[in-house]
Design an enzyme around this catalytic site. Structure first.
Site, PDB file in Angstrom:
ATOM      1  CB  CYS A  49      -0.944  -0.015   1.197  1.00 19.30           C
ATOM      2  SG  CYS A  49      -0.100  -0.065   2.791  1.00 19.30           S
ATOM      3  CG  HIS A 304      -4.206   0.490   4.533  1.00 21.47           C
ATOM      4  ND1 HIS A 304      -3.659  -0.309   3.563  1.00 21.47           N
ATOM      5  CD2 HIS A 304      -5.163   1.235   3.912  1.00 21.47           C
ATOM      6  CE1 HIS A 304      -4.261  -0.066   2.410  1.00 21.47           C
ATOM      7  NE2 HIS A 304      -5.166   0.868   2.606  1.00 21.47           N
TER       8      HIS A 304
END
Length: 1289
Positions: A49, A304
């Site tokens: 990510c 994230h």
């Protein structure tokens, strides 16, 4: 340094590639097209990510993207030649170009970065490793610079991102200025202690750092230390300014990572003039606007990344965020405004609610899959919770109100019949594509090939300051500019900021044109890939939307008792059909298949039930698609005229679902053939499909409509009105078997006359239920007897038998035992006594010739083959719970009477297989009498025995304390195992405690070859004394020796106090000569693992509160003065270091009171008072004897932020020191001892021994691994982030 700092949470970063959640029936599902934003996301490889967020930022940096596309194959080479020897192919820029082209032009929801990461030199596992995006930003730029050496793009990074900072130091004496330039590609700004980006820049480039006092600066011109001021300024500004926020830090005091989550504001537009060295240029030269924010969600140990990006060239289709994405306060305000103009809904009428929802839509229609969500937003509850029970599924509700609603767009949308959507409005539906919509044909132009289908819809005029998107791996959603402020603080907050100069203008031809400056070969590549994807989607839709239907044709069925039954072996045919087509299309297809069909054709959804085929709802609207009608694969459809089948009317609906009943009729004498081994075979004279059950009864499966009454069922069976219908009496079932199975009889309940008018559904009759039909003359037979409303059916004697298997004593192997086993079938009834069964079995097995006096018993066998306790032979088969037609084992041994118990027992330990002994005792025996009987059986004498039960894991459990209680009172049942245990029965609540004596051998010479140990951690060595008692010697420092002698055991109640314990200890024979004035002169230690661990406190505290258990070792120590320690007073062994030497003075005992203050400062003050020294001159450390090391006790105070609350002082009683009784504290007097090292020569020797032992273990493990004896899993090493680049210089 951060290792796995940025691990992604399991839910984060994963986006399904399927937009619909469907499962492909055949072949691989093609990637879904772009969403409504018309932008492409990037797939997450498991932990990439951080890479996805940075790549999207670079893609939406137009100047970087166009500079990269300007490099052609003549400079970068071709990817096809990368494997050729000697070819210099710049793989990283080429793969980055290809990825950008796919993100811009290929119509797919997300693109893959696998080819790009392969060019980085990453292996398959590297995609699952998480790294810092700020670190990646620098490494990727470095890799690009090295890859572009010798090309026209060699200065790409420098031209776009390179800036210069000048650091200046000004002498305040002579004014001399010393300057040093520093290059940067991104600015790292502080987050801790500041509230905004402007404040952090002000601290970096405006505030001056002064060198004064003890921290002076040596001026080169003055040649001496002078007062000076240090400052920094921005000398050269790049076109793009990257700000890296220091949100992750390391707390060196706590030795742990943490994330700054406080509020940190940053502007959308910033002027850097105050921070620059030269400020005489235009404002546009210093003004930057924000266009990308990389956000980290989570904590310091996991999280994230995603990114907010401003679409500068307006390549995407920005739409206002959905209402459900807005804050609740905004939704509530908007609803309150609407309420004044809306018609008030009838909350309990779903028809008016759905009508209002559709009427409020601008398109005058609603997608079927969105109707439920809009209904929940309107009413606050879902359809299933509020309306499903009275109205059924929402799809059926819409079909039942076909006069109000109409399905349009191939059945994917619902509209009002009175106000249908206009064709123009309905044409916009493909922009909200679902899997059921037909694929639209692509236009011929190149631009149309590259544009997603959603672009065919006219774009709404975006709001001011819009065109911001949230790119979260594969997902792209529109956001408002105001949403950026939500990322100022919290666990989800901004981590990197990207600004661009406002003077960088974009040409008009670049707006909404993703092909702008994209090389032609990439445009052709995207066109080919779009055509391939379009073909894949069409083939997949055709395959995935094909359903297999089972057509049941009326000519092949007949009605029996209101149930459709087939008249041929293959009554149905299979048809594959596209579920996107309408019911009318299906009807026409069936017409063509059945050329001889005459009249109307009705299609009714059917279902094959055990009783037969049943019809439900008829498909009447030919304009509805099969999908909207709820038709799925393997659906059964009945094709008929809609009125009757072969002249008989057919009922449909759930209330008429047929029930398959087992009709049981008497079958007493006619046509019965008896077989000795196989029971009874019944013959019938009719041709009905009957199945024979128990003898005397004929069973036949018959189907009846669920709406039929019981009286109609009786008529259908051809029975007179005087006949009785009975249902099996289920309450008499035991263990899942009928009551009659144990004794040859079963019970049936007679239906009262009122039930004749009730339907089968009302009577809750289900498939498989038995229905007994009796005529009045049936009770003349002995088989049937009636008592009130219960009928008892006794099966014929031919089915009454028991199989008996003879099991002799095992004298040889298993094969010999199997050979000796004999079996016999003995006739039996439920009322027969088991002793008669045994006698018949002995006669059948011819065991009369066995030695006289041989006893046998009957035993049941469980499902695992284990013998159960013998059955009582005084009982009947039924009373003993023995089922007829089962097997019993005939074994040597006696059978218990009804007043006796059959018990297993073992002596000394838990029973093992084959080692148990058996005994039969009276139920009225007491525990003492049972114990005596068991001891007599094994030939043991004495009174020092007691009985114990087995616990749930088949180990020796708690003793039977009440020896005068009977076995029945203790609920001991047959087959239970008891353990005869040696020793007297322990008193209730009494503890048996071994006692040791601490003997101080001061003055005796002893070599202290081991390292110093405190009483809490002394190593004990066992020895035998002259009198045979056990003794343990303890090595102490200072040439003293102590010894622990075992002086016996005490038995005392757990309600006794510590003072009572001391008094009883002094009564031991070994301690009678000890002079102890009062109990407070005696110290009691608790021992664990052979070490003294804690001192028992509180003279009047009970042993139960001290948490003493039976068998706990205690050690008593005689004192020279009274002692009564409090709960927070700790007894420490303190040793002062000898100045200039690596040794200590003899240890002393110190009682430290930690009740009010347990911090290092409190201990330091107490030690200073004990030795008469200043607290600041003492250095303390705790000895760790297991490691032969010392842990220094510092007196630091942690510096905390002003915003944080003051931290509570650290306690020495908690981690990491855990001070307890007997711990050794070393002291250094820094006034006379400069040696701050606490290690002694003995400690070094101990550490050397530990290293040698560890080396030996390591060698042993390696040898075991090399020999295959064992394998140890190596720990995964943390790998730094790197990108491999070829040499192009």
């Amino acid at each position: 340094m951060f290792g796995s700092l940025f691990e992604e949470k399991e839910d984060e970063g994963f986006v399904s590639t399927s937009a619909t959640g469907r499962t492909a029936k055949g072949g691989e599902e093609p990637p879904p097209p772009r969403g409504r934003s018309n932008l492409c996301g990037i797939k997450n490889q498991g932990g990439t990510c951080y890479l996805n967020s940075l790549l999207q930022t670079l893609l939406f940096t137009p100047e970087f993207r166009e500079e990269l596309f300007s490099l052609g194959p003549e400079e970068l080479g071709c990817l096809e030649d990368k494997d050729k020897p000697g070819a210099k192919v710049r793989v990283i820029p080429l793969e980055l170009q290809r990825l950008f082209a796919r993100l811009l032009l290929v119509d797919q929801q997300s693109a893959s970065t696998t080819d790009l990461t392969d060019s980085f030199g990453w292996n398959s596992s590297e995609g699952t490793n998480q790294h810092d995006v700020q670190e990646l930003n620098r490494i990727l730029f470095s890799a690009l610079e090295h890859s572009l050496v010798g090309t026209s793009g060699s200065t790409l990074i420098q031209r776009l991102y390179h800036g210069i900072i000048v650091n200046s130091i000004v002498c305040k004496e002579c004014g001399n200025v010393s300057q040093r330039k520093e290059d940067f590609l991104d600015l790292t700004v502080c987050v801790c202690g500041v509230s905004s980006l402007e404040e952090a820049l002000w601290n970096m480039f405006v505030e001056e750092e002064w060198f004064e006092g003890n921290n002076l600066y040596r001026c080169a011109q003055c040649s001496r230390l002078v007062t000076a001021a240090k400052s920094a300024k921005l000398k050269q500004l790049p076109p793009f300014m990257t700000m890296s926020l220091l949100r992750f830090s390391f707390d060196f005091a706590k030795c742990e990572r943490y994330k700054e989550t406080g509020r940190y504001a940053f502007p959308l537009t910033i002027n850097l003039r105050p921070f620059c060295e030269q400020t005489d240029a235009e404002d546009s030269d210093f003004t930057y606007e924000l266009f990308s924010v990389i956000i980290h969600k989570g904590g310091c140990y996991g999280g994230h990344y995603h990114v907010y990006i401003r679409d500068i060239d307006e390549l995407g289709q920005w739409e206002p965020p959905e209402e459900d994405c807005k804050p609740k306060a905004q939704k509530k305000t908007k609803e309150e405004v609407k309420e004044s103009s809306e018609q008030k809904l009838q909350e309990d009428n779903p028809l008016s609610i759905i009508t209002a929802i559709i009427a409020q839509e601008s398109s005058k229609s609603v997608l079927l899959d969105q109707l439920g969500q809009k209904l929940m937003n309107k009413t606050g509850s879902s359809w299933s919770k509020r309306f499903r029970k009275p109205y059924g599924p929402i799809g059926k509700f819409l079909q039942s109100h076909s006069d109000v609603f109409i399905l349009v767009s191939n059945g994917t949308r619902v509209a009002l019949k009175a106000n249908p959507p206009s064709p123009a409005t309905d044409a916009s539906a493909p922009s909200e594509q679902t899997t059921n919509s037909e694929p639209s044909a692509a236009s011929d132009g190149a631009a149309s090939d590259l544009q997603p289908e959603g672009n065919q819809k006219p774009k709404p005029k975006p709001e001011q300051g819009s065109h911001w998107f949230d790119l979260n791996d594969s997902t792209v959603t529109s956001i408002r500019e105001s949403d950026i402020a939500k990322q100022f603080q919290g666990k989800e907050s901004a981590y990197m900021l990207f600004y661009r100069k406002t003077q960088l203008y974009r040409p008009s031809e670049a707006l909404s044109n993703p092909q702008y400056k994209v090389p032609s070969h990439f445009i052709q590549m995207a066109q080919d890939e779009n055509q391939r994807l379009q073909q894949m989607r069409e083939e997949f839709d055709a395959t995935n939307n094909t359903v297999e239907l089972h057509l049941h044709l009326a000519p092949f069925y007949k009605t029996v008792n209101g149930v459709l039954q087939p008249v041929s072996e293959e009554p149905s045919i299979n048809l594959n059909f596209d579920r996107r087509k309408t019911i009318g299309d299906l009807r026409i297809t069936i017409y063509h298949m059945q050329e001889l069909w005459e009249g109307d054709m009705a299609l009714t959804v059917a279902k094959s039930l055990p009783a037969g085929l049943h019809l439900y709802n008829t498909l009447t609207d030919d304009s509805v698609s099969l999908y909207s009608a709820g038709i799925h694969t393997h659906t059964d459809l009945f094709v008929w005229n809609g009125k009757e089948v072969r002249g008989a009317a057919v009922q449909s609906g759930a209330e008429w679902e047929p029930v398959l009943l087992t009709v049981v009729r008497p079958f007493l004498s006619e046509g019965v053939e008896h077989e000795a081994q196989n029971g009874v075979k019944c013959k019938t004279t009719d041709n009905s499909n009957s199945e024979n059950g128990a003898a005397g009864l004929k069973r036949e499966a018959r189907g009846f409509a669920g709406g039929s009454t019981l009286g109609e069922v009786r008529e259908a069976l051809g029975e007179p009105r005087e006949s009785l219908l009975c249902q099996e009496h289920k309450t008499e079932k035991v263990g899942g078997q009928g009551a009659g199975e144990g004794g040859g009889a079963s019970g049936w309940r007679v239906f009262p006359p009122d039930d004749m008018q009730r339907t089968l559904k009302e009577l809750s009759l289900k498939d498989g239920d038995a229905l007994l039909v009796l005529e009045p003359q049936s009770f003349d037979s002995s088989v049937f007897s009636r008592n009130g409303d219960v009928v008892t059916v006794t099966t014929p004697s031919d089915c009454r038998w028991l199989q008996v298997e003879f099991r002799p004593q095992i004298k040889g192997g298993e094969e010999e035992q199997e050979e000796q086993r004999k079996k016999a079938k003995v006739p039996a009834t439920g009322n027969m006594l088991l002793c008669e069964v045994k006698q018949r079995a002995i006669w059948e097995l011819q065991l009369q010739e066995q030695p006289s006096g041989a006893q046998y018993c009957l035993r049941q066998v469980d499902c695992s083959g284990k013998l159960l306790p013998p059955v009582c032979e005084e009982l009947s088969v039924r009373d003993a719970g023995v089922r007829l037609m089962t097997t019993l084992s005939l074994c040597p041994g006696n059978a218990p009477k009804e007043s006796q118990l059959f018990l297993h027992f073992t002596v000394g330990s838990a029973p093992s297989a084959g080692m148990e002994m058996d005994i039969i005792v009276e139920k009225t025996f007491t525990v003492k009498e049972c114990l005596r009987a068991m001891l007599d059986a094994v030939g043991l004498d004495g009174t020092s025995w007691h009985l114990r039960r087995l616990d749930w894991c088949e180990e020796v459990g708690e003793p039977l304390m009440d020896e005068d209680a009977s076995l029945s009172e203790l609920k001991i049942s047959s087959g239970e195992t008891l353990v005869v245990t040696e020793g007297l029965l322990p008193p209730k609540g009494f503890l048996k405690l071994p006692v040791w004596l601490y003997v101080d051998l001061s003055g005796m010479e002893a070599d202290c070859k081991r390292s110093e140990n405190s009483p809490a951690e002394q190593q004990m060595q066992g020895a035998e004394t002259t009198d045979g008692s056990c003794a343990r010697s303890i090595s102490l420092c200072g040439k003293n020796m102590a010894e622990l002698q075992n002086v016996g055991k005490v038995e005392i109640s757990d309600d006794a106090t510590l003072e009572d314990l001391k008094t009883q200890v002094l009564t031991l024979p070994t301690l009678q000569d000890m002079c102890v004035p009062v109990s407070s002169f005696l110290r009691v230690w608790q021992m664990e693992g052979g070490r003294l661990t804690r001192i028992l406190r509180g003279q009047h505290v009970t042993l139960r509160k001290l948490k003493l258990t039976s068998g706990a070792d205690l050690c008593v120590q005689c004192l020279l003065k009274e002692e009564d320690l409090g709960p927070k007073q700790v007894l420490l062994k303190v040793k002062m270091g000898v100045p200039g030497e690596r040794s200590y003075y003899p240890p002393e005992e110190l009682v430290w009171d930690a009740s009010h203050d347990s911090t290092p400062r409190s201990l330091r003050t107490s030690l200073a008072a004990h030795y008469g020294l200043s607290p600041d001159s003492l250095l303390l450390a705790k000895h760790q004897p297991d490691k032969h090391a010392w842990e220094e006790i510092s007196n630091w105070t942690q510096q905390v932020s002003k915003k944080k609350k003051k931290k509570k002082a650290e306690s020495l009683l908690g981690p990491p020191f855990h001070l307890r009784d007997g711990d050794v504290i070393g002291i250094k007097n820094l006034l006379i001892d400069n040696n701050r090292d606490f290690i002694t020569a003995e400690d070094q020797q101990g550490q050397q021994r530990l290293r040698e032992q560890a080396e030996q273990r390591r060698k042993g493990e390696q040898a075991a691994t090399s020999n295959g004896a064992g394998k140890t899993k190596s720990r995964k090493l943390e790998v730094s982030l790197s990108i491999s680049v070829g040499v192009f210089r």
